[in-house]
Design an enzyme around this catalytic site. Sequence first.
Site, PDB file in Angstrom:
ATOM      1  N   PRO A  14       0.793  -1.177   0.072  1.00 16.59           N
ATOM      2  CG  PRO A  14      -0.650  -1.527   1.526  1.00 16.59           C
ATOM      3  CD  PRO A  14       0.512  -2.104   1.213  1.00 16.59           C
ATOM      4  CD  GLU A  15       4.388   2.585  -3.257  1.00 17.70           C
ATOM      5  OE1 GLU A  15       4.486   3.569  -3.747  1.00 17.70           O
ATOM      6  OE2 GLU A  15       4.923   1.861  -3.766  1.00 17.70           O
TER       7      GLU A  15
END
Length: 298
Positions: A2-3
């Site tokens: 997750p960014e």
Amino acid sequence: MPELPEVETVRRSLEPHLVGRTIVRAVLHRRDVLVVPGDPIGGFGRQRPDSRATRPPKQARRAHLLESARIEALGRHGKELAILASDGRVLLAQLGMTGRFVANRPGRRARIPDHTHATWTTDDGTRIRFVDPRRFGGLWAIHRDELEARWARLGPDALTIDPADLHDRLKRSRRSLKAALLDQRVLAGVGNIYADESCFLAHLDPHRPTNLLRPSETRALAEAVRRVLASSLERGGSTLRDHADAAGVAGSYQADHAVYGRGGQPCLECGSPLDTGRLAQRATVWCRTCQGDAPAGS
DNA sequence: CTGGTCTCCTGATCGC
DNA sequence: TGCGATCAGGAGACCA
């Protein structure tokens, strides 16, 4: 992993389940996933499993997990997600590598995923679970007053980064562009995937020392970062393995990656094989032709 | 202060 | 088929 686009996708998909609702029950299944005020390591390090002596009473943990709170909003800065209660309590979530939230409407029997570390039940019976196999992520109980200060310690949100601001921040350091993009105090929200994608789109070599970047180059970089993140967000982020929104829907931006995961394959612009290496302790992919060296004279 | 390295963790993948 | 080695990396701790 997750960014920013993945975290924002999660935030948007959780919002209808939580905002305006009351948490009637909150359960922590794994103690060291939640950090509460008074925990060791300066308040915001990850609590280690051996710090059992400091663990708060069960009831306090439920309160820190927002039990009996009415949820007012879901916020995000960079990769951090904040659940804000109307009484000032805030639960901050970092998804780390493999963290995700799963929502199940009432009445639907759903298998409880492995590595579920916390479960919330809202007043309409919806169950929300925090799942994180690798436990690089975590939950932090703080107060609303602390949220602004905490997020001020991070750089500006990458989705709306201002070119002049970015130039100003990058000129202070001699380290590589890749290392700077990964530093959340410089810019909040970019991780390994979008660092490489942004450098490629901006035609910048990730090895370049950032203090030598010209204003025109940081302008191109800022535009590239915003474009890459916005495009990914439109597709629900990149799903390599774990990422999904609260309903379990995967993202599809991984199909549009120009360089990440494509080492050795032909560059989409010039056709020459993409280079791979390790930079700032991270797997890095770039095109030495399209992302050439610094211009002569610099 | 700065910049580099180490560490945490599990699951997928690969070679034998 | 099994099993050990290797790799993936966000971010704080740690060190020169």
